[in-house]
Write an enzyme that holds these catalytic residues in place. Structure first.
Site, PDB file in Angstrom:
ATOM      1  N   HIS A 135       0.855  -1.187   0.000  1.00  0.00           N
ATOM      2  CA  HIS A 135       0.000   0.000   0.000  1.00  0.00           C
ATOM      3  C   HIS A 135       0.886   1.230   0.000  1.00  0.00           C
ATOM      4  CE1 HIS A 135      -3.375   2.638   0.928  1.00  0.00           C
ATOM      5  NE2 HIS A 135      -2.584   3.236   1.789  1.00  0.00           N
TER       6      HIS A 135
ATOM      7  N   ASP B 253     -15.229   2.336   7.573  1.00  0.00           N
ATOM      8  CA  ASP B 253     -14.266   3.312   7.050  1.00  0.00           C
ATOM      9  C   ASP B 253     -14.919   4.215   6.008  1.00  0.00           C
ATOM     10  OD1 ASP B 253     -11.595   4.465   6.761  1.00  0.00           O
ATOM     11  OD2 ASP B 253     -11.778   3.698   4.733  1.00  0.00           O
TER      12      ASP B 253
ATOM     13  N   ARG C 107     -14.673  12.471   8.016  1.00  0.00           N
ATOM     14  CA  ARG C 107     -13.360  13.101   8.268  1.00  0.00           C
ATOM     15  C   ARG C 107     -13.040  14.119   7.194  1.00  0.00           C
ATOM     16  NH1 ARG C 107      -9.495   8.406   8.097  1.00  0.00           N
ATOM     17  NH2 ARG C 107      -7.918   9.992   8.378  1.00  0.00           N
TER      18      ARG C 107
ATOM     19  N   SER D 245      -7.948   3.470   9.194  1.00  0.00           N
ATOM     20  CA  SER D 245      -8.565   3.530   7.878  1.00  0.00           C
ATOM     21  C   SER D 245      -7.795   2.669   6.878  1.00  0.00           C
ATOM     22  CB  SER D 245      -8.605   4.994   7.429  1.00  0.00           C
ATOM     23  OG  SER D 245      -8.989   5.098   6.098  1.00  0.00           O
TER      24      SER D 245
ATOM     25  N   LYS E  93      -8.826  -1.720   5.739  1.00  0.00           N
ATOM     26  CA  LYS E  93      -9.125  -2.135   4.366  1.00  0.00           C
ATOM     27  C   LYS E  93      -8.122  -3.176   3.888  1.00  0.00           C
ATOM     28  CE  LYS E  93      -9.218   2.218   3.380  1.00  0.00           C
ATOM     29  NZ  LYS E  93      -9.309   3.584   2.902  1.00  0.00           N
TER      30      LYS E  93
HETATM   31  N1  URA Z   1      -5.885   6.848   2.895  1.00  0.00           N
HETATM   32  C1  URA Z   1      -6.855   6.134   3.518  1.00  0.00           C
HETATM   33  O1  URA Z   1      -7.331   5.131   3.011  1.00  0.00           O
HETATM   34  N2  URA Z   1      -7.293   6.578   4.714  1.00  0.00           N
HETATM   35  C2  URA Z   1      -6.795   7.664   5.326  1.00  0.00           C
HETATM   36  O2  URA Z   1      -7.224   7.986   6.409  1.00  0.00           O
HETATM   37  C3  URA Z   1      -5.801   8.403   4.660  1.00  0.00           C
HETATM   38  C4  URA Z   1      -5.354   7.965   3.439  1.00  0.00           C
END
Ligand code: URA
Length: 438
Positions: free
Chosen positions: A86, A165, A172, A187, A191
Site C-alpha cells: 500500500h 471506514d 473526516r 482507515s 481495508k
Molecule cells: N488513505 C486512507 O485510506 N485513509 C486515510 O485515512 C488516509 C489515506
C-alpha cells in the site's frame, strides 16, 4: 447498552483526555456501521480523537473493529502466500500496476484492493480503467476465483469490506479530521487487512507531493502502521520514500499505464524501478519465498527479463475484461488530441520538478478529480518529464503535455513552466529511499 457506552459518555471521556476501552471503541465503530450513532456524534468523537490522540492499544482495538465492521476475505484455500503493498499516495505513483504482476510471477499471490484518485493524488483504479474494458468492480467471489486462477487481482473497494471506514472517511473529509495518525492507521489497515493477506509492505511517502510533508511525520505514521499491523499478527514493513518530484516520467492515467508496461519490459525509468524493487524485495522476504534481499532481487529481475511478469500483466488485464492488446502495443491506449513539447528557455541542470504543481497541471488537463463524483479523462497528462539533477540544453524538451482542450493546455503550460526550475550549477539527484521500519 451499559451507560458507559452511550455516545455522549464516550465522546466526553476522549474529550477529557481519557483512554477508551475496547468496548467503547467497538461501540463507536458499530455506531458508524449500523447508523445508531448520529453523524454529529461520530464527528464529535473523531475531533476528540484528532485532538487527544490514541495510545497503541486503542489504535489496535480501533483498527480491529474497523476491519471487522464488514467481511474479512478468507483466502486460506489459496495455496500461495498472499502479499500486498500500500502506498500513502503521491504523484505519478503507478508502482502497483507493474509490481503486482512481478510479485505474482514470483509465486506470491497479490490480492490488491485499491482506491480512486482525489485531489492531487492519483488512484490505481483510475489508471487501470484507462485500459479499454478493464473492470475493477469484481465481486468477492470473482476476486477469490481470479486469485486462484491468475495469482493477482486489482479491484475497487466493495461495500462488504470495512464499511465503517467508508462512513468515517466521508465524515473526516468534511470535518478537518483527516490528518490524524490513529485515524489514518485504522482507515488504511482495516481495508488492507480485510483483503485476506498474509503480509503487507507499506510505501509511506513524504514531500511536496505527499500527504505527509516531512520525513519525521512520515516516520511516525509508518511506525504506527507497522506496530498496529504487527500486533494483529500481520508481518508488516514500511519504507519511507521521497515524493518531492513525481515518480518516474509520466503523470496521467493512460500515460502511467504505458510507463508501467515499459517497467515490465525492462525499460522503466530508474527512479520508478528503484522504489518498485525496494518494496517488492520486502514483499518476497516477508512472504518467505526469498531468504535474502539479493535472492529477492534476482527473482524480480528474472520475472522481467524472462517476460513472466509482462505475461502475468497480460493475463490480469484479460481476466478483468480489459483489452490485452494494449500490453503489446501501448499506442492503443487512449491518446490525447494535442501532444505538445514544453521546452527549456536556457540550458542548465534541473533543480526542481515540483510534484504538487505537476499534479495541479494534470488535474487542470482533466487527469484527476477535484470532487469524488467528477469524471476524468484517461488520455491527458504529462510525459517525458525531466528529473532533478539532469542536464538540459536550451530548446530541449522538459516534458510533453497531453491535452484534449486548448485552454487547459495553455494553463498547464504556464503551471509546468514554473514547476520545473533550472540552475547553472550541477545538482545532485535527491535520495529517494529512506528508512525502513519493521
Ligand atoms: N488513505 C486512507 O485510506 N485513509 C486515510 O485515512 C488516509 C489515506
Amino acid at each position: 447498552m451499559s451507560s458507559t457506552l452511550f455516545p455522549q459518555h464516550i465522546i466526553a471521556k476522549k474529550r477529557d483526555g481519557g483512554v477508551l476501552t475496547g468496548d467503547e471503541i467497538r461501540a463507536f465503530v458499530a455506531g458508524a456501521t449500523d447508523g445508531s450513532w448520529a453523524d454529529y456524534q461520530l464527528s464529535a468523537l473523531l475531533m476528540a480523537i484528532f485532538l487527544r490522540g490514541m495510545n497503541r492499544e486503542e489504535m489496535s482495538a480501533y483498527t480491529e473493529a474497523m476491519m471487522h465492521s464488514g467481511v474479512v476475505a478468507d483466502l486460506s484455500a489459496l495455496a500461495m502466500p498472499k502479499a500486498d503493498k500500500h502506498s500513502t499516495g503521491g504523484v505519478g505513483d503507478k508502482v502497483s500496476l507493474h509490481l503486482a504482476p512481478m510479485i505474482a510471477a514470483c509465486g506470491v499471490a497479490v490480492p490488491m484492493i485499491s482506491g480512486r484518485g482525489l485531489g492531487h493524488s492519483g488512484g490505481t483504479l483510475d489508471k487501470l480503467e484507462a485500459i479499454p474494458g478493464f473492470n475493477v468492480n469484481l465481486s468477492l467471489e470473482d476476486y477469490r476465483a481470479q486469485l486462484d486462477r491468475v495469482g493477482v487481482a486489482l479491484i475497487g473497494q466493495t461495500k462488504e469490506l470495512a464499511p465503517a471506514d467508508k462512513k468515517l472517511y466521508a465524515l473526516r473529509d468534511v470535518t478537518a479530521t483527516v490528518e490524524c495518525i490513529p485515524l489514518i492507521c485504522g482507515s488504511i489497515l482495516s481495508k488492507k487487512l480485510a483483503e485476506g493477506i498474509d503480509v503487507l509492505v507499506l510505501d509511506v511517502k513524504f514531500g511536496r507531493g505527499a500527504f505527509m510533508k516531512d520525513e519525521t511525520a512520515a516516520r511516525e505514521l509508518a511506525e504506527a502502521l507497522v506496530s498496529t499491523a504487527t500486533a494483529m499478527n500481520k508481518p508488516t514493513r514500511a519504507i519511507i520514500t521521497a515524493m518531492d518530484q513525481p515518480l518516474g516520467r509520466a503523470v496521467g492515467n493512460a500515460l502511467e499505464v504505458a510507463e508501467s508496461i515499459a517497467c515490465l519490459r525492462g525499460e522503466g525509468p530508474a527512479n520508478t524501478m528503484e522504489v518498485t524493487f525496494a518494496l517488492a524485495e520486502q514483499m518476497l522476504l516477508l512472504a518467505k519465498v526469498a531468504d535474502t534481499k539479493e535472492e529477492a532481487r534476482a527473482k524480480l529481475e528474472k520475472s522481467i527479463s524472462s517476460g513472466a511478469a509482462l505475461a502475468k500483466f497480460r493475463d490480469l488485464v484479460a481476466a478483468q475484461g480489459g483489452d490485452a492488446n494494449v500490453v503489446d502495443d501501448p499506442a492503443q491506449l487512449p491518446q490525447a488530441k494535442h501532444q505538445v513539447a514544453l521546452t527549456a528557455a536556457q540550458s542548465g541542470y534541473v533543480a526542481e520538478v515540483d510534484a504538487m504543481e505537476v499534479a495541479l497541471a494534470a488535474l487542470r488537463l482533466g487527469a484527476g478529480r477535484a470532487k469524488a463524483e467528477d469524471a476524468i479523462d484517461p488520455a491527458v497528462g504529462v510525459s517525458d518529464l525531466v528529473k532533478v539533477g539532469e542536464r538540459v540544453e536550451a530548446d530541449s524538451r522538459l516534458c510533453t503535455i497531453h491535452a484534449n482542450d486548448e485552454s487547459a493546455l495553455a494553463e498547464a503550460k504556464t503551471i509546468l513552466s514554473t514547476a520545473i526550475s533550472l540552475i547553472e550549477k550541477p545538482v545532485t539527484a535527491p535520495r529517494l529511499i529512506g528508512k525502513m521500519i519493521g
